[in-house]
Write a protein that holds these residues in place. Structure first.
Motif, PDB file in Angstrom:
ATOM      1  N   ASN A  79       0.832  -1.214   0.000  1.00 34.06           N
ATOM      2  CA  ASN A  79       0.000   0.000   0.000  1.00 34.06           C
ATOM      3  C   ASN A  79       0.864   1.260   0.000  1.00 34.06           C
ATOM      4  OD1 ASN A  79      -2.250  -1.642   0.087  1.00 34.06           O
ATOM      5  ND2 ASN A  79      -2.504  -1.481   2.306  1.00 34.06           N
ATOM      6  N   SER A  80       1.959   1.222   0.763  1.00 33.77           N
ATOM      7  CA  SER A  80       2.886   2.359   0.793  1.00 33.77           C
ATOM      8  C   SER A  80       3.509   2.576  -0.584  1.00 33.77           C
ATOM      9  CB  SER A  80       3.985   2.114   1.833  1.00 33.77           C
ATOM     10  OG  SER A  80       4.980   3.112   1.770  1.00 33.77           O
ATOM     11  N   THR A  84       3.206   5.978  -2.961  1.00 31.17           N
ATOM     12  CA  THR A  84       4.369   6.690  -3.499  1.00 31.17           C
ATOM     13  C   THR A  84       4.295   6.763  -5.017  1.00 31.17           C
ATOM     14  OG1 THR A  84       5.803   6.055  -1.660  1.00 31.17           O
ATOM     15  CG2 THR A  84       6.892   6.654  -3.713  1.00 31.17           C
ATOM     16  N   MET A 109      12.006  -0.797   0.916  1.00 32.64           N
ATOM     17  CA  MET A 109      10.864  -0.271   0.168  1.00 32.64           C
ATOM     18  C   MET A 109      11.210   0.091  -1.277  1.00 32.64           C
ATOM     19  SD  MET A 109       8.059  -0.558   1.674  1.00 32.64           S
ATOM     20  CE  MET A 109       7.175   0.400   0.448  1.00 32.64           C
ATOM     21  N   ARG A 113       8.715  -1.187  -4.103  1.00 34.45           N
ATOM     22  CA  ARG A 113       8.132  -0.318  -5.132  1.00 34.45           C
ATOM     23  C   ARG A 113       8.378  -0.888  -6.526  1.00 34.45           C
ATOM     24  NH1 ARG A 113      11.070   4.152  -1.927  1.00 34.45           N
ATOM     25  NH2 ARG A 113       9.566   4.514  -0.253  1.00 34.45           N
ATOM     26  N   GLY A 188       8.726  10.394   7.688  1.00 31.47           N
ATOM     27  CA  GLY A 188       8.160   9.091   8.014  1.00 31.47           C
ATOM     28  C   GLY A 188       9.090   8.332   8.926  1.00 31.47           C
ATOM     29  N   THR A 192       5.631   3.635  10.016  1.00 34.28           N
ATOM     30  CA  THR A 192       4.698   4.076   8.975  1.00 34.28           C
ATOM     31  C   THR A 192       5.122   3.585   7.587  1.00 34.28           C
ATOM     32  OG1 THR A 192       5.878   6.181   8.666  1.00 34.28           O
ATOM     33  CG2 THR A 192       4.064   6.149  10.256  1.00 34.28           C
ATOM     34  N   VAL A 193       6.025   2.610   7.554  1.00 40.28           N
ATOM     35  CA  VAL A 193       6.491   2.010   6.286  1.00 40.28           C
ATOM     36  C   VAL A 193       7.085   3.115   5.384  1.00 40.28           C
ATOM     37  CG1 VAL A 193       5.959   0.298   4.525  1.00 40.28           C
ATOM     38  CG2 VAL A 193       4.491   0.476   6.529  1.00 40.28           C
ATOM     39  N   THR A 194       8.113   3.747   5.868  1.00 40.86           N
ATOM     40  CA  THR A 194       8.774   4.931   5.274  1.00 40.86           C
ATOM     41  C   THR A 194       7.853   6.139   5.280  1.00 40.86           C
ATOM     42  OG1 THR A 194       8.317   4.406   2.930  1.00 40.86           O
ATOM     43  CG2 THR A 194      10.377   3.577   3.868  1.00 40.86           C
ATOM     44  N   VAL A 196       5.206   9.188   4.986  1.00 37.23           N
ATOM     45  CA  VAL A 196       3.760   9.432   4.912  1.00 37.23           C
ATOM     46  C   VAL A 196       3.479  10.846   4.439  1.00 37.23           C
ATOM     47  CG1 VAL A 196       3.068   7.715   6.629  1.00 37.23           C
ATOM     48  CG2 VAL A 196       3.747  10.006   7.385  1.00 37.23           C
ATOM     49  N   ALA A 232      -3.083   6.463   9.417  1.00 38.45           N
ATOM     50  CA  ALA A 232      -2.729   5.825   8.145  1.00 38.45           C
ATOM     51  C   ALA A 232      -3.252   4.395   8.161  1.00 38.45           C
ATOM     52  CB  ALA A 232      -1.217   5.853   7.943  1.00 38.45           C
ATOM     53  N   LEU A 235      -1.605   1.514   6.391  1.00 40.88           N
ATOM     54  CA  LEU A 235      -0.224   1.220   6.751  1.00 40.88           C
ATOM     55  C   LEU A 235      -0.101   0.662   8.163  1.00 40.88           C
ATOM     56  CD1 LEU A 235       1.478   4.463   5.357  1.00 40.88           C
ATOM     57  CD2 LEU A 235       1.040   2.310   4.161  1.00 40.88           C
TER      58      LEU A 235
END
Length: 361
Positions: A79-80, A84, A109, A113, A188, A192-194, A196, A232, A235
């Motif tokens: 989702n993150s 992005t 990440m 991505r 982030g 918060t998974v890198t 936000v 979030a 996340l």
């Protein structure tokens, strides 16, 4: 239809080659068995990502406390990546440069991505000055400020660069202004998974944004300390309460003022070390931090700690007093020097540990 963590995008390429899910496992095993240390770490991550579990255990950097392990859902990482990709308009087949270590969430990440969005990713050794093909055009790259500082003269073919992991200094911001690329500072953490939130930095291609803007499906509020609270749901399930004091413009934008646990209360005046450090940068060439020390009169007095100063404390104080941007309360009452700041494994200053070592408390 939302992508899932157990699929590899059919446009994904790793160092110029396409790999299926099973083929990528073989690549990971090869990296673990035959690769350099940084490649072995990457192989370990890929094995963990490609297994049947729906979560990963990720280490935090320890810059604001002791390093710890955080359990992240793989779908949250997907989702993150999508957020992005949407923010920056990344498309399948776009080319990405990956020069971050895979130990921590930012490096992991970059691979996620690529796997989810179908990017063609070139992975190079994550040095302070990463070596990559300067003539090749890249659509996207993430760097820490130290890497950007050392490669600023070679990034003309990278269209978009996000910068995070530590503070982007004023001298670096000045250098960025002369570049054609688009630069963005990120906000982030591992939890918060890198990032936000993102704010644009000034360059030839665009103006600076004073406020951070939220990625999609993310909202902000403040608690009674004026600290940022992050919502979030895609996340992390629960609202995440931070120690970052902010000026909240709206539920999707904020300006970062400083850490709640760093605030110095000197004679009833609240001082934000991070803001004072920004103002002091033109006067001090070495690394430094601002902090508070117990004081019988003021409660706390403002102090400056400089790493390996080249001049005397009198020279430093004179340079500070010559600055026109400082309020009278923001001039340090005492200056300390130290041979070496305490750091995390990836080079971030451990503020609390350094202050404790200097003050002996």
């Amino acid at each position: 239809m939302t992508p899932t963590y157990d699929k590899v995008h059919n446009k994904f390429k790793f160092n110029g080659l396409h790999f299926s899910h099973e083929e990528l496992k073989e690549v990971a095993y090869s990296l673990i068995k035959e690769g350099k240390p940084y490649e072995k770490v990457t192989g370990d991550f890929l094995i963990d990502w490609l297994n049947s579990k729906d979560f990963l255990i990720v280490n935090t950097s320890g810059s604001t406390g002791y390093p710890k392990q955080v359990k992240l859902k793989k779908q949250a990482m997907v989702n993150s990546a999508i957020a992005t990709g949407n923010f920056f308009g990344l498309e399948p087949g776009d080319k990405a440069l990956h020069c971050l270590p895979s130990h921590f969430i930012a490096g992991k990440m970059m691979f996620v991505r690529a796997l989810v969005l179908g990017l063609e990713i070139d992975f190079v050794e994550p040095d302070a000055q990463p070596a990559f093909d300067y003539e090749k055009t890249y659509d996207f790259c993430a760097m820490i400020p130290l890497q950007l500082k050392h490669t600023i003269n070679y990034i003309q073919n990278i269209k978009t660069i996000i910068v995070g992991g530590s503070k982007v200094t004023k001298p670096l911001i000045e250098k960025i202004k002369g570049c054609e690329s688009k630069f963005y500072e990120t906000y982030g953490m591992t939890e918060t998974v890198t990032h936000v939130a993102i704010r644009r930095l000034e360059s030839k291609s665009g103006e600076r944004e004073p406020y951070f803007s939220a990625l999609q499906n993310i909202k902000f509020e403040k608690d009674d300390r004026n600290c940022l609270v992050i919502h979030a749901p895609k996340l992390v399930k629960q609202a995440l309460i931070t120690n970052d004091i902010v000026d909240l413009k709206s539920e999707t934008s904020f300006k970062l003022l400083g850490r709640f646990d760093n605030v110095v209360n000197s004679g009833g005046v609240k001082l934000f070390p991070e803001q004072i450090e920004d103002k002091l940068q033109p006067a001090i060439k070495q690394r430094f931090i601002v902090a508070g020390e117990d004081d019988a009169t003021l409660g706390e007095k403002l102090i400056l700690i400089v790493e390996k100063p080249t001049g005397s404390t009198d020279d430093i104080l004179k340079a500070i007093q010559d600055l026109k941007t400082l309020d009278k309360f923001e001039v340090p009452k005492k200056i300390y020097s130290v041979d070496k700041f305490s750091e995390t494994v990836n080079g971030k200053i451990q503020r609390k540990k350094t202050i404790k070592a200097v003050l002996g408390s």
